[in-house]
Write a protein that holds these residues in place. Structure first.
Motif, PDB file in Angstrom:
ATOM      1  N   GLU A  54       0.830  -1.200   0.000  1.00 12.89           N
ATOM      2  CA  GLU A  54       0.000   0.000   0.000  1.00 12.89           C
ATOM      3  C   GLU A  54       0.868   1.255   0.000  1.00 12.89           C
ATOM      4  OE1 GLU A  54      -3.929  -1.773   2.336  1.00 12.89           O
ATOM      5  OE2 GLU A  54      -2.486  -0.482   3.402  1.00 12.89           O
ATOM      6  N   ALA A  55       1.924   1.188   0.817  1.00  7.55           N
ATOM      7  CA  ALA A  55       2.841   2.329   0.865  1.00  7.55           C
ATOM      8  C   ALA A  55       3.496   2.532  -0.495  1.00  7.55           C
ATOM      9  CB  ALA A  55       3.902   2.087   1.940  1.00  7.55           C
ATOM     10  N   ALA A  56       3.861   1.371  -1.086  1.00  5.56           N
ATOM     11  CA  ALA A  56       4.501   1.450  -2.404  1.00  5.56           C
ATOM     12  C   ALA A  56       3.522   2.005  -3.419  1.00  5.56           C
ATOM     13  CB  ALA A  56       4.959   0.054  -2.821  1.00  5.56           C
ATOM     14  N   ASN A  57       2.276   1.506  -3.333  1.00  7.40           N
ATOM     15  CA  ASN A  57       1.248   1.978  -4.245  1.00  7.40           C
ATOM     16  C   ASN A  57       1.006   3.466  -4.069  1.00  7.40           C
ATOM     17  OD1 ASN A  57      -0.622   1.446  -6.295  1.00  7.40           O
ATOM     18  ND2 ASN A  57      -2.293   1.526  -4.804  1.00  7.40           N
ATOM     19  N   GLU A  58       0.933   3.871  -2.750  1.00  9.54           N
ATOM     20  CA  GLU A  58       0.743   5.280  -2.420  1.00  9.54           C
ATOM     21  C   GLU A  58       1.914   6.093  -2.953  1.00  9.54           C
ATOM     22  OE1 GLU A  58      -1.870   6.465  -0.877  1.00  9.54           O
ATOM     23  OE2 GLU A  58      -1.240   8.525  -0.444  1.00  9.54           O
ATOM     24  N   ALA A  59       3.055   5.534  -2.674  1.00  9.10           N
ATOM     25  CA  ALA A  59       4.271   6.216  -3.115  1.00  9.10           C
ATOM     26  C   ALA A  59       4.293   6.312  -4.630  1.00  9.10           C
ATOM     27  CB  ALA A  59       5.492   5.446  -2.618  1.00  9.10           C
ATOM     28  N   LYS A  60       3.811   5.166  -5.247  1.00  7.53           N
ATOM     29  CA  LYS A  60       3.781   5.163  -6.709  1.00  7.53           C
ATOM     30  C   LYS A  60       2.856   6.248  -7.225  1.00  7.53           C
ATOM     31  CE  LYS A  60       1.028   2.740  -9.151  1.00  7.53           C
ATOM     32  NZ  LYS A  60       0.206   1.651  -9.639  1.00  7.53           N
TER      33      LYS A  60
END
Lengths: 878, 423
Positions: A417-423
């Motif tokens: 999720e963090a990666a997705n958010e970050a993405k």
């Protein structure tokens, strides 16, 4: 007793209960019956006794009254008959006596009958009242009175009675002697008459004896020959008759006197009886009432006694039932509780021939069986417990593993999720950050290409740079769309639009491109379409343009066709909807089946290799997802060498005519009222300039600042009427600046509108401190509508439209065309796109113009754009 | 039941069910016995019914006597004689206490009837003792006989109550009995004495209309005329009359040599006292009855006239009579009258008859058959009474059939018998 006890012991519980309640019922019935019988008895006895008493009382009164009346009549007769005459007195008085006596006899008979009641009779006997004597006396009174009347009749009856006869004789005698007798005779006769009268007055014999003596003297005188012999004989015979009648009269009078004495005696006998009867009746009525009251009390006591006895028996029955049932059940319950508590040593000491006894025996057997079973179970449990411990251990290990895995998954999820958010943030930032320099690159590439001193290689290189930049810009835009869709942040913007105009605009755009390739493009309405619908016009256009663009791209000869049809309409209940199906057909190279499966995947391209390089490979993917968002499905059919057929269905609410929204088609040239100060805080100078250029011509006084800190200072110096504030700025962000400003009283109510390109990372709570939000690129019409709203402005319009006669384009105002021309000169595609968006939103009729410009912009055909703009300016100047 | 010594019980009671049945039968028997306790042991079969006296009850005797009239003197003697007998017999008949129901006949017919009516209204009265006066007896006897009662008198003498010369009297009723002598003998004795002994050919009579006086006068008249005499006057006076001069003048006017006046004391004494004022009566023989010349009137009579003759039915004599007189005088403080003995005998005869016919029941009650009692009285024969040897004839006469003429003069302390008549 033993038999009874044994009998009771053997009875079943229902029978015990039956007997007990039957006994209770019998008792109850006995009580009720006793009460009813007692009350009935009292009622009947009271009625009967009172009735008898009443009857006796009435009879006694009647008796007494008649007896008294008879006597009074008899006395009246006696007193009055000498004066008024026998016949009259008899008819008036004597004849009335006998009916009364008759009545007395009748009543006495009834009285005797009434008093035949044993109880009443005994009372009369006890009270020494002689009813027989009363009756006999009444009868005797009747007899005596009749004798009396007979005697009086013989004595006093007119003409034939003794007294009349005597009177006649006496009168004749008097007449004879007066006429013929001597003086002495007459004297003696007079004396005789006096005695006679005295007798009749007093009824005393001596007077009559004296009269006789006077008569004797007359007789003596007659013997002395004082009168003739004949007269002598006559007088003597008359005197004899006189004496004879007088004797009879006296004898009758004596008898009458005796009868009168008899009457007195009778009265003396009867009166006490009569009075005693009356008194007795009175007394007895009181006694009867007391007796009834006493009887009632006795009944109450009796009923009370029986009730008390019944209660005692009921208590006895209850005790018996308690002993024979309840206590045994309690003992049994105790045993059951003990057994439930695991005490299997508890004895089952309940003996009874009924169900409880059977139950107790069963309990005993069950206790033994359970005890054995439990021992077996305990052994089993022990075994299982050991196994269970092992299982628990394994479970614990498993749980540890699951926990670890869960933690890992959670971490992985959070990381994802963090990666997705970050993405997403990255993509948003990157799109923002990439566009800015790309605008500069493209702009300056075009500027450098126009410089006269550039050599061919440089121009070629600049051309490559420009094409690559445009490709990159398109790529960035598509990636941004994909990112938005995937992040779920792409929201459809619904507005009303004219379906025919919408399709015309699209066809206008595609005409240019189709002409370039030398193919034919056409539009067919398969059935009548609604005039105006509501939907996201921009995204629908994006889908159709994408599909038509691909069709044109992959079709070298033949025709590209756009078809639209109403598949299904719903006009029920005044709510009008139409499911419209759009077909895009081409006669291009077509695709294989495996290619059809890939074409909707991101970055996948199908078709001829040479043409695959054109485009980002995101178009169909975006289109499909947009169709999905609109509730439809993008479907494709294709055949190699024959062409491809895309279609999708969208449900549109149909807008009725006359419901058109606010029309911004007229150009705003200013506003009414005082000058408004606007503060623009944005670190991007272009943006500041854009807004300044947009608003200053309309009469606004513009103050600008590059960051929040300077913006605050500028605001303090010259308090604005409204602040337009970028969010992401160096030195002080828009968030910090608005917080500072809101704490200053003067700025508490001043509208502050946020402006930002970071659409994806904005959070609602962060925006809440602003009065409103305008996304970048800023649409002039949006800004103007916000100003109108917060400053309560009334716009001044220039009502002039320029319509391209050649291409059917409607051009915006002259100012807008000049602004677009300036932007094109700077090769600022970003600014161009922003401006186009504003034009597009201002009036839907400008959309074909905007799309034409945008189409050329995508191709970086700035020359074409400038040519169109010049054409528009020239038209405007006419 | 286990506690019972079963072996000592009869065989049929050694079964518990039999014991219950036995007890139930005992209970039923006891209930039935209790219920039947009040029932008659012997049914009354007397056609006239029975007087039933319950155990502990009393034998009621009705008493009808003159207690307030002209013969009350004799009435009291009758009542006293009754009480003497009661005392002698312990106030019991057949072991039951005797209760007297006393009524006053007032020496009148009406009084007698009234008293009789009172008596018959009480069915518990066994028999009646009375009356004093014959006039009252006639009316009373009728009522009593009609109601199956018996009455016995120790005072009445009127022939009509029983028989006149052996023929049924006009006022005869079958429930009537008397121990006194029938006045038929009185009238006969007086007539024969007047004509034969005194040689008086012309006589006058005075009566008061009462059965007794009128009856006696009538017998006298008949007998006197029958033996050759003449009745110059038959005068009647009223009871209670005081002015006797007119009637005495009539007697004088009639030329009677003898006056027969069977009256009662009040009227008889009034006439005697009036005679004192009339000197003409010194030559006229006065013949009356013992109802006028009683012992207590001797002095008055002696002071009024020189000599007087009177009839007396019998001469009670002997120790029994002397003893009776003594007892009477001791008990009541006054000498007894001529009717004491007859009254005494009448009460005894009545009580004896009741005892003879009464049936004592097993329950202790007593039955007195009514017609049985009447028959018993009629069956009296040769009863040794104080007044003589008495037997009952078919008309109820029990008295001695004899009469005497007594004479009382100024010089005599006691009357002397001058003539005797026995049938």
């Amino acid at each position: 007793m033993n038999r009874i006890a044994d009998f009771w012991w053997r009875l079943t519980i229902p029978k015990k209960l039956f007997f007990s309640f039957a006994l209770l019922l019998i008792l109850l019935a006995a009580i009720v019956l006793t009460a009813i019988i007692s009350l009935l008895f009292i009622h009947q006895a009271s009625d009967r006794i009172l009735a008898v008493e009443k009857e006796i009382q009435t009879l006694v009164w009647e008796l007494d009254r008649n007896m008294l009346e008879a006597r009074n009549l008899q006395k009246d007769f006696l007193l009055k008959y000498p004066r008024i005459g026998f016949s009259e007195a008899k008819s008036e008085y004597a004849d009335q006596v006998l009916p009364h006596i008759k009545k007395v006899l009748e009543i006495t008979g009834r009285l005797k009958s009434s008093t035949a009641d044993p109880r009443v009779n005994q009372i009369i006997v006890d009270s020494n009242i002689n009813m027989t004597l009363y009756l006999s006396s009444a009868e005797r009174f009747s007899e005596t009175f009749q004798q009396f009347i007979e005697l009086v009749t013989s004595l006093s009856l007119e003409d034939s009675g003794l007294e009349s006869r005597f009177s006649l004789v006496s009168d004749q005698l008097v007449e004879t002697i007066r006429n013929n007798g001597t003086k002495d005779m007459q004297i003696n006769l007079a004396a005789m008459q006096i005695y006679e009268k005295n007798y009749f007055l007093t009824k005393k014999r001596p007077y009559m004896n004296s009269a006789y003596n006077e008569a004797y003297k007359i007789k003596t005188m007659l013997k002395n020959d004082t009168v003739s012999l004949e007269l002598n004989d006559y007088i003597l015979s008359q005197l004899d008759a006189y004496e004879k009648l007088a004797d009879q009269i006296m004898a009758i009078n004596s008898k009458l006197n005796g009868i009168l004495n008899d009457f007195d005696l009778q009265i003396k006998t009867v009166n006490p009886i009569s009075h005693a009867l009356v008194q007795l009746v009175r007394t007895e009525e009181q006694n009867t009432r007391q007796a009834i009251a006493s009887m009632y009390l006795n009944s109450v006591i009796l009923i009370g006694g029986i009730s008390f006895l019944a209660v005692l028996i009921a208590v006895g029955i209850a005790a018996l039932l308690n002993k024979s049932i309840t206590l045994k059940i309690i003992s049994l319950t105790h045993v059951a509780t003990e057994l439930a508590n695991g005490n299997y040593q508890v004895p089952v000491d309940i003996e009874s021939g009924d169900e409880i006894g059977t139950l107790a025996s069963g309990f005993g057997a069950m206790r033994k069986a359970v005890k054995n079973k439990i021992e077996e179970l305990e052994a089993e449990i022990q075994n299982r417990r050991t196994a269970e411990m092992k299982i628990i251990q394994l479970n614990r290990e498993l749980e540890e593993r699951v926990k670890e895995r869960t933690e890992e998954l959670k971490s992985a999820k959070e990381a994802a999720e963090a990666a997705n958010e970050a993405k997403s943030i990255f993509l948003a930032n990157m799109s923002h950050e990439l566009r800015t320099p790309l605008n500069s690159i493209l702009g300056y590439a075009q500027i450098l290409k126009k410089k006269e001193d550039s050599d061919t290689d440089s121009i070629r290189g600049l051309h490559i740079i420009e094409n690559s930049g445009n490709h990159l810009l398109t790529l960035i835009n598509d990636i941004l769309d994909i990112a938005k869709i995937e992040a779920g942040k792409l929201e459809l913007q619904y507005s009303e639009f004219m379906l025919a105009g919408f399709i015309t605009q699209i066809m206008d755009i595609m005409h240019v491109r189709a002409q370039k390739k030398g193919i034919k493009i056409e539009y067919k309405a398969l059935n009548p379409l609604p005039t105006r619908v509501s939907g996201d016009e921009r995204r629908l256009r994006q889908i159709i343009l994408n599909l038509l663009g691909n069709a044109v791209k992959f079709t070298d000869k033949g025709t590209v066709t756009l078809e639209a049809e109403v598949v299904n309409g719903n006009q029920d209940a005044g709510y009008n909807e139409s499911l419209i199906r759009f077909h895009v057909r081409d006669t291009g190279c077509g695709m294989r089946d495996e290619e059809l499966n890939r074409i909707f995947k991101k970055f996948e391209q199908a078709g001829i290799k040479q043409k695959q390089g054109e485009g980002t490979g995101l178009g169909l993917s975006i289109s499909r997802q947009l169709v999905d968002l609109m509730g439809g499905e993008l479907v494709v059919k294709s055949k190699i060498g024959k062409g491809t057929h895309f279609w999708f269905d969208i449900l549109f609410p149909v807008i009725e005519e006359g419901q058109r929204p606010h029309d911004y088609s007229m150009d705003i040239i200013g506003y009414k009222g005082k000058k408004q100060n606007l503060l623009i805080i944005d670190d991007n100078e272009n943006n500041r300039m854009f807004l300044t250029d947009l608003l200053e011509p309309l009469g606004f006084i513009i103050i600008s600042a590059p960051n929040g800190k300077e913006g605050i200072q500028a605001a303090k110096q010259d308090i604005p009427d409204l602040i337009l504030m970028d969010l992401v700025m160096p030195v002080m962000s828009g968030y910090e600046a608005v917080d500072v400003l809101r704490q200053i009283p003067e700025f508490e109510t001043i509208p502050i509108i946020a402006i930002s390109a970071s659409v994806m990372i904005l959070k609602p709570d962060e925006l809440s401190r602003f009065d409103d939000f305008v996304p970048k690129p800023v649409s002039p019409i949006t800004i103007l509508s916000k100003l109108e709203k917060f400053l309560q402005l009334q716009w001044e319009y220039k009502n002039k439209e320029i319509v391209s006669e050649d291409a059917g384009l409607v051009f915006p105002s002259l100012g807008t065309l000049k602004q677009l021309a300036e932007i094109c000169e700077l090769y600022n595609y970003r600014a161009l796109e922003t401006a186009l968006l504003e034009v597009e939103k201002a009036d839907s009729r400008f959309i074909p113009f905007v799309e034409l410009i945008r189409q050329h912009a995508r191709e970086f055909e700035m020359g074409e754009i400038q040519s169109i703009l010049e054409k528009g300016i020239s038209r405007n100047n006419i | 039941m286990d506690c019972l010594k079963m072996k000592y019980l009869p065989i049929f009671l050694q079964n518990k069910i039999n014991i219950y049945i036995f007890l139930a039968v005992l209970f039923l028997l006891s209930v039935l016995t209790a219920c039947s306790e009040g029932a008659d042991a012997v049914q009354c079969i007397d056609p006239a019914g029975c007087v039933q006296i319950p155990k502990g009850g009393v034998v009621k005797i009705g008493v009808i006597q003159d207690l307030s009239g002209g013969a009350s003197e004799y009435g009291r003697v009758q009542l006293n004689a009754l009480n003497l007998v009661m005392e002698e017999r312990g106030s019991r008949i057949a072991g039951f206490p005797v209760q007297l129901v006393v009524t006053d006949e007032g020496c009148t017919e009406a009084g007698g009837k009234n008293a009789a009516v009172q008596i018959v209204s009480d069915p518990q009265i066994a028999a009646v003792f009375g009356t004093t006066c014959s006039g009252a007896a006639a009316s009373a006897a009728k009522v009593l006989s009609e109601n199956d009662y018996v009455m016995i008198s120790g005072s009445n003498s009127a022939p009509s109550l029983t028989s006149v010369y052996g023929e049924k009297g006009d006022e005869w009723y079958n429930g009537y009995f008397r121990t006194t002598s029938n006045d038929s003998y009185r009238g006969t004795a007086a007539a024969e004495f007047a004509l034969k002994d005194m040689d008086k050919k012309i006589a006058a009579t005075i009566d008061d209309g009462d059965s007794y006086t009128a009856g006696a006068a009538e017998i006298f008249r008949q007998e006197f005329i029958a033996i050759g005499g003449t009745i110059a006057l038959s005068a009647t006076i009223d009871k209670g009359e005081e002015n006797m001069k007119p009637v005495l003048q009539r007697i004088l006017n009639s030329g009677a040599e003898l006056v027969y006046m069977p009256l009662f004391s009040p009227e008889g004494l009034a006439i005697i006292l009036e005679m004192k004022e009339l000197p003409e009566f010194k030559n006229i023989v006065i013949l009356t009855s013992n109802t006028v010349v009683s012992e207590m009137n001797y002095d008055i009579i002696r002071r009024s006239i020189d000599k007087i003759y009177f009839t007396r039915s019998y001469e009670a004599a002997g120790d029994a009579f002397s003893s009776l007189l003594d007892s009477y005088t001791n008990r009541y403080g006054v000498p007894g009258a001529d009717t004491l003995a007859t009254a005494y005998d009448a009460v005894h005869i009545l009580f004896d008859a009741i005892e003879a016919v009464s049936i004592k029941q097993t329950d202790g009650s007593l039955l007195i058959p009514k017609s049985g009692l009447r028959t018993e009285l009629f069956s009296l024969k040769n009863y040794q009474g104080v007044s003589g040897v008495l037997s009952c004839d078919q008309f109820g006469d029990m008295g001695v059939k004899s009469n005497r003429i007594m004479m009382l003069s100024r010089e005599m302390s006691e009357p002397v018998e001058v003539y005797s008549f026995t049938l």
